[in-house]
Design a protein around this motif. Structure first.
Motif, PDB file in Angstrom:
ATOM      1  N   VAL A  19      13.112 -15.518  -2.417  1.00 38.10           N
ATOM      2  CA  VAL A  19      12.226 -14.569  -3.066  1.00 38.10           C
ATOM      3  C   VAL A  19      12.356 -13.247  -2.321  1.00 38.10           C
ATOM      4  N   ARG A  20      12.528 -12.177  -3.052  1.00 34.25           N
ATOM      5  CA  ARG A  20      12.513 -10.850  -2.449  1.00 34.25           C
ATOM      6  C   ARG A  20      11.675  -9.936  -3.320  1.00 34.25           C
ATOM      7  N   ALA A  21      11.210  -8.841  -2.747  1.00 34.97           N
ATOM      8  CA  ALA A  21      10.307  -7.951  -3.464  1.00 34.97           C
ATOM      9  C   ALA A  21      10.898  -6.556  -3.591  1.00 34.97           C
ATOM     10  N   GLU A  22      10.594  -5.918  -4.701  1.00 42.05           N
ATOM     11  CA  GLU A  22      10.867  -4.504  -4.907  1.00 42.05           C
ATOM     12  C   GLU A  22       9.579  -3.824  -5.343  1.00 42.05           C
ATOM     13  N   VAL A  23       9.375  -2.610  -4.866  1.00 38.10           N
ATOM     14  CA  VAL A  23       8.263  -1.784  -5.311  1.00 38.10           C
ATOM     15  C   VAL A  23       8.865  -0.481  -5.817  1.00 38.10           C
ATOM     16  N   ARG A  24       8.655  -0.197  -7.099  1.00 40.78           N
ATOM     17  CA  ARG A  24       9.289   0.941  -7.750  1.00 40.78           C
ATOM     18  C   ARG A  24       8.246   1.972  -8.180  1.00 40.78           C
ATOM     19  N   HIS A  25       8.652   3.227  -8.140  1.00 40.91           N
ATOM     20  CA  HIS A  25       7.855   4.278  -8.748  1.00 40.91           C
ATOM     21  C   HIS A  25       7.974   4.162 -10.270  1.00 40.91           C
ATOM     22  N   PRO A  26       7.057   4.777 -11.007  1.00 42.87           N
ATOM     23  CA  PRO A  26       7.197   4.780 -12.470  1.00 42.87           C
ATOM     24  C   PRO A  26       8.545   5.363 -12.891  1.00 42.87           C
ATOM     25  N   ALA A  27       9.127   4.804 -13.920  1.00 38.25           N
ATOM     26  CA  ALA A  27      10.420   5.276 -14.419  1.00 38.25           C
ATOM     27  C   ALA A  27      10.309   6.716 -14.873  1.00 38.25           C
ATOM     28  N   SER A  58       0.852  -1.190   0.000  1.00 39.97           N
ATOM     29  CA  SER A  58       0.000   0.000   0.000  1.00 39.97           C
ATOM     30  C   SER A  58       0.885   1.236   0.000  1.00 39.97           C
ATOM     31  N   GLY A  59       0.350   2.333  -0.533  1.00 41.55           N
ATOM     32  CA  GLY A  59       1.043   3.615  -0.462  1.00 41.55           C
ATOM     33  C   GLY A  59       1.947   3.948  -1.624  1.00 41.55           C
ATOM     34  N   VAL A  60       1.856   3.208  -2.758  1.00 49.19           N
ATOM     35  CA  VAL A  60       2.720   3.489  -3.915  1.00 49.19           C
ATOM     36  C   VAL A  60       1.851   3.604  -5.169  1.00 49.19           C
ATOM     37  N   PRO A  61       1.219   4.743  -5.398  1.00 55.25           N
ATOM     38  CA  PRO A  61       0.338   4.897  -6.565  1.00 55.25           C
ATOM     39  C   PRO A  61       1.072   4.638  -7.878  1.00 55.25           C
ATOM     40  N   ASP A  62       0.466   3.802  -8.713  1.00 51.19           N
ATOM     41  CA  ASP A  62       0.988   3.480 -10.052  1.00 51.19           C
ATOM     42  C   ASP A  62       2.375   2.840  -9.998  1.00 51.19           C
ATOM     43  N   GLY A  63       2.718   2.303  -8.838  1.00 54.39           N
ATOM     44  CA  GLY A  63       4.022   1.657  -8.703  1.00 54.39           C
ATOM     45  C   GLY A  63       4.067   0.310  -9.393  1.00 54.39           C
ATOM     46  N   THR A  64       5.274  -0.202  -9.539  1.00 52.89           N
ATOM     47  CA  THR A  64       5.489  -1.517 -10.136  1.00 52.89           C
ATOM     48  C   THR A  64       6.068  -2.450  -9.089  1.00 52.89           C
ATOM     49  N   VAL A  65       5.399  -3.604  -8.927  1.00 48.89           N
ATOM     50  CA  VAL A  65       5.868  -4.625  -7.990  1.00 48.89           C
ATOM     51  C   VAL A  65       6.712  -5.634  -8.762  1.00 48.89           C
ATOM     52  N   ARG A  66       7.868  -5.971  -8.205  1.00 45.65           N
ATOM     53  CA  ARG A  66       8.743  -6.969  -8.818  1.00 45.65           C
ATOM     54  C   ARG A  66       9.057  -8.044  -7.789  1.00 45.65           C
ATOM     55  N   LEU A  67       8.898  -9.292  -8.156  1.00 46.10           N
ATOM     56  CA  LEU A  67       9.347 -10.412  -7.335  1.00 46.10           C
ATOM     57  C   LEU A  67      10.590 -10.990  -7.991  1.00 46.10           C
ATOM     58  N   LEU A  68      11.663 -11.100  -7.215  1.00 47.71           N
ATOM     59  CA  LEU A  68      12.948 -11.541  -7.752  1.00 47.71           C
ATOM     60  C   LEU A  68      13.449 -12.750  -6.982  1.00 47.71           C
ATOM     61  N   PRO A 122      14.331   0.217 -14.434  1.00 44.73           N
ATOM     62  CA  PRO A 122      13.279   0.373 -13.430  1.00 44.73           C
ATOM     63  C   PRO A 122      13.302   1.762 -12.821  1.00 44.73           C
ATOM     64  N   GLY A 123      12.167   2.184 -12.290  1.00 43.30           N
ATOM     65  CA  GLY A 123      12.060   3.490 -11.673  1.00 43.30           C
ATOM     66  C   GLY A 123      12.669   3.519 -10.285  1.00 43.30           C
ATOM     67  N   PRO A 124      12.638   4.678  -9.626  1.00 44.65           N
ATOM     68  CA  PRO A 124      13.211   4.807  -8.281  1.00 44.65           C
ATOM     69  C   PRO A 124      12.517   3.873  -7.289  1.00 44.65           C
ATOM     70  N   MET A 125      13.256   3.418  -6.310  1.00 51.26           N
ATOM     71  CA  MET A 125      12.740   2.484  -5.322  1.00 51.26           C
ATOM     72  C   MET A 125      11.775   3.186  -4.372  1.00 51.26           C
ATOM     73  N   ALA A 126      10.665   2.531  -4.083  1.00 50.04           N
ATOM     74  CA  ALA A 126       9.734   2.988  -3.056  1.00 50.04           C
ATOM     75  C   ALA A 126       9.813   2.099  -1.826  1.00 50.04           C
ATOM     76  N   ALA A 127      10.042   0.805  -2.051  1.00 53.14           N
ATOM     77  CA  ALA A 127      10.187  -0.144  -0.940  1.00 53.14           C
ATOM     78  C   ALA A 127      10.845  -1.408  -1.474  1.00 53.14           C
ATOM     79  N   MET A 128      11.532  -2.120  -0.595  1.00 51.25           N
ATOM     80  CA  MET A 128      12.133  -3.398  -0.965  1.00 51.25           C
ATOM     81  C   MET A 128      12.277  -4.249   0.283  1.00 51.25           C
ATOM     82  N   THR A 129      12.373  -5.534   0.083  1.00 44.28           N
ATOM     83  CA  THR A 129      12.470  -6.446   1.222  1.00 44.28           C
ATOM     84  C   THR A 129      13.804  -7.167   1.238  1.00 44.28           C
ATOM     85  N   ASN A 130      14.148  -7.639   2.409  1.00 43.57           N
ATOM     86  CA  ASN A 130      15.159  -8.680   2.500  1.00 43.57           C
ATOM     87  C   ASN A 130      14.532  -9.979   2.001  1.00 43.57           C
ATOM     88  N   PRO A 131      15.345 -10.981   1.679  1.00 43.15           N
ATOM     89  CA  PRO A 131      14.786 -12.199   1.080  1.00 43.15           C
ATOM     90  C   PRO A 131      14.028 -13.072   2.068  1.00 43.15           C
TER      91      PRO A 131
END
Length: 510
Positions: free
Chosen positions: A479-487, A438-448, A495-504
């Motif tokens: 598995v780890r996650a990244e949530v990015r703002h639009p590029a 939550s909290g990342v309008p139009d963001g992109t979620v990536r699972l790596l 990818p766009g700037p980071m909004a949030a990311m996790t440890n694995p």
């Protein structure tokens, strides 16, 4: 008084080389102090340092009895240099009569290049310096020629002794090790901050207010090469804010955080990666209950890039301040280290992995405290619990407290694991991965995973969404996650700037 001739060169094992100049004395000062009962005297030293000067230059000062306060001021020239060539930058600090030996027993303060003067007495000291008695003996003003122009550096140092009866030393008030908290919960913190006690512009009160405004539960005081900030937070902690003690150990081959150490713990910085010293201070930090965290490892500035390797590190700061190309490079290097930790040693268990951290490194307005922040799952809001959560990697990183995130994995028999934990299942057992954001309008979620990006999904304008993905332990080691703002500007496929990311979250075939 001119000190243009170098008298001694010290290159002790485990320490960067240092030049020791002829000492400064105050002849018959004790007799004059006894007769006058006060007053002051000054001595000025001028000299030249060539390009290629050692890392440190020691100026001995003979301090007599009867000194109430010792003050130092200095200056140096800044000649024009060719484009792309570092100019003059000269740091300063002081050690008392206990000496300049490695480990810092005689350490009384360091301000780098941030101040042109400082003073020390029993009851007070300039921020960055430690108050305490001005005892007789040989003190050392320490100059640090950080960079020297091709034509060299002209410097001037003035030492002033003020005579009289010493004041009463004050005992520093250190922060408590526990705040009220919410029991086992996710706590938000910023563990890399600067105030006027090194090269920051904010006072501790202003930083504490900014931390509360940012929704943080804990912060750390991490001044450059000094512990003077440890005792500067009286009245600023509370049930809602835990304050950890630390230091940004600022060497010529990179910076690292001594995070959450016992109050008053000083970590020396006078060495390079080629010296036999770093491991000694890693052990010192661990004995003091703290964590070793290399800071901004890919920072391009002189002396900032991390050169010591990651042995002994408990975490690494992959995100420092607003997201930049430096952070992108640090993230890629960290992801490669995760791959290394997947390898088994001699058929035994996996190697220990190093968790990621995010901190603001905020110095002044408009740099935002809590951008980014590390969100830690801890048993309670205490020094020990927070540090254990960071060390275990039970954490994720966000640009603000306005972002929420939860990553989990579930096995076929109800096995469950979260961030920083291991899910042990049969190699081909179906694993369901769930990410809520939550909290990342139009963001992109990536699972790596260890293979790279395996899932990408766009969030709606509301900024909230859930992503589901299925895998097996034979296909993904983590598995780890990244949530990015639009590029920005189209991004060119990046990818766009980071909004949030996790440890694995680790998947382990049993």
């Amino acid at each position: 008084m001119d000190r243009r001739d170098v008298l001694r060169l010290s290159a002790a094992a485990g320490a960067a080389s240092a030049l020791t100049l002829q000492g400064v004395s105050f002849a018959h000062a004790e007799e004059r102090a006894e007769r006058s009962g006060g007053g002051e005297e000054s001595r000025t030293v001028r000299g030249h340092l060539p390009n290629g000067a050692p890392d440190f230059v020691h100026l001995p000062v003979e301090v007599p009895r009867g000194v109430r306060e010792l003050a130092v001021s200095y200056s140096y020239d800044k000649p024009a240099v060719p484009s792309g060539t570092p100019g003059n930058a000269l740091d300063i600090g002081i050690f008392d009569e206990r000496g300049t030996a490695a480990g810092g027993r005689g350490f009384r303060g360091w301000s780098g290049g941030f101040r042109t003067e400082f003073a020390i007495s029993a009851e007070r000291a300039t921020p960055g310096y430690l108050a305490g008695p001005v005892r007789p003996g040989t003190w050392h003003v320490v100059l640090g020629p950080y960079t020297v122009a091709p034509q060299g550096m002209e410097y001037e140092v003035t030492v002033t002794l003020r005579y009289g009866e010493q004041g009463r030393p004050l005992r520093p008030a250190y922060p408590p090790e526990r705040a009220r908290g919410r029991g086992r919960a996710w706590y938000r913190g910023d563990c890399h901050l600067h105030t006027v006690h090194s090269d920051g512009r904010r006072t501790p009160a202003e930083v504490a207010a900014a931390a509360r405004a940012a929704g943080l539960d804990f912060i750390a005081t991490t001044e450059h090469n000094t512990t003077s900030g440890h005792g500067a937070w009286e009245g600023l902690w509370g049930d809602d804010l835990l304050i950890l003690c630390g230091e940004e150990v600022t060497t010529r081959n990179g910076h690292y955080l001594a995070l959450g150490v016992d109050p008053g713990t000083f970590v020396d910085w006078r060495y390079r990666a080629r010296d036999d010293a770093y491991e000694r201070y890693v052990r010192r930090i661990h004995r003091a209950g703290g964590l070793v965290v290399p800071a901004h490892p890919n920072c391009p500035f002189v002396g900032c890039q991390w050169k010591f390797g990651y042995a002994g590190a408990d975490a690494v700061e992959v995100w420092n301040g607003p997201w930049t190309a430096d952070d992108e490079a640090a993230l890629a290097a960290w992801d490669n280290m995760l791959l290394e930790s997947c390898r088994r040693e001699g058929g035994e268990g996996r190697r220990r992995w190093i968790p990621a951290m995010g901190n603001s490194d905020a110095h002044r307005e408009p740099q935002a405290v809590g951008l980014p922040q590390t969100v830690v799952r801890a048993e309670d809001l205490s020094r020990a619990a927070v540090l254990e959560g960071i060390r275990a990697g039970r954490s994720w990183l966000a640009e603000s407290s306005g972002i929420g995130l939860e990553l989990s994995a579930t096995g076929p028999r109800g096995e469950h694991a979260g961030i920083g934990e291991r899910l042990r299942v049969a190699p081909d057992a179906a694993v369901a991965v769930r990410l809520e954001v939550s909290g990342v309008p139009d963001g992109t979620v990536r699972l790596l995973t260890d293979q790279g990006e395996m899932r990408s999904e766009r969030l709606p304008a509301s900024g909230s969404g859930t992503v589901l993905w299925h895998t097996t332990a034979s296909l993904a080691a983590y598995v780890r996650a990244e949530v990015r703002h639009p590029a920005q500007g189209g991004g060119g496929g990046l990818p766009g700037p980071m909004a949030a990311m996790t440890n694995p979250l680790w998947l382990e075939a049993r």
